[in-house]
Design an enzyme around this catalytic site. Structure first.
Site, short mmCIF file in Angstrom:
data_model
loop_
_atom_site.label_atom_id
_atom_site.label_comp_id
_atom_site.label_asym_id
_atom_site.label_seq_id
_atom_site.Cartn_x
_atom_site.Cartn_y
_atom_site.Cartn_z
N GLY A 76 0.79 -1.22 0.00
CA GLY A 76 0.00 0.00 0.00
C GLY A 76 0.82 1.27 0.00
CB SER A 80 12.18 -6.81 -1.61
OG SER A 80 12.04 -5.45 -1.91
#
Length: 203
Positions: A37, A108
């Site tokens: 988000g 990541s």
């Protein structure tokens, strides 16, 4: 003899330098990292559109899209997150070898995985782009309803809630989407590429 001993790297006729000259810009891996988000995919898409308009050869590897194909079946456990990033790093390297400006929009979360991704491309071909958006802002956006499910315990190992995110210490580009428009964020990244002579707009 192991199977690996039967594998030999096959040199290509067209060199990296020739591809770079043909494309008219340097190859680079733009590695977008940030919470769910935060705006990684949105910003990456805006950057790609700007680069495309400048005549650059690009490709965008998006986290959800990759998990629908190449990385289908991987979970969000720490082990599978590592494997997810390892695979995409290798794929991204191939795009860089092809002379493209390739973008990867993945959470990541682990510093070690981002460092590994940086290590597999040549010096100067990895640009870490930290999409720095406060958790509260990401959660208020919640475009996929994931935070709501994570708070309810329906999604385990959710970054920022029940799984850690290693904040980049020295990102090449630090983007704050809560303080800028998407257009401004994209301009910041493209300006970096021009300033560092990855993209040449003089012609």
């Amino acid at each position: 003899m192991s199977q690996d001993e039967n594998i030999v790297w096959h040199a290509q006729t067209v060199s990296r330098k020739q591809k770079q000259q043909h494309n008219g810009h340097k190859p680079v891996l733009l590695w977008y990292t940030g919470l769910s988000g935060s705006g990684k995919s949105t910003v990456a898409n805006a950057v790609e559109a700007k680069l495309f308009s400048l005549g650059c050869h690009t490709y965008l590897l998006d986290g959800d899209n990759i998990r629908m194909g190449l990385n289908k079946g991987l979970t969000f456990s720490d082990e599978d997150r590592v494997e997810n990033i390892r695979r995409i790093s290798e794929v991204a390297k191939l795009f860089v070898d092809a002379g493209l400006i390739v973008s990867t929009a993945f959470i990541s979360p682990f510093k070690a995985d981002r460092a590994q991704a940086r290590s597999i491309v040549n010096e100067g071909e990895f640009v870490e782009v930290f999409i720095d958006t406060p958790l509260a802002v990401c959660e208020s956006r919640d475009p996929k309803g994931l935070y709501k499910k994570a708070r309810a315990g329906e999604i385990p190992n959710f970054t920022g809630i029940s799984s850690a995110f290693d904040v980049p210490e020295n990102p090449d580009i630090h983007v704050k989407t809560a303080d800028q428009t998407i257009e401004q964020c994209a301009e910041q990244i493209v300006d970096y590429l021009i300033k560092n002579k990855i993209v040449d707009t003089s012609s």
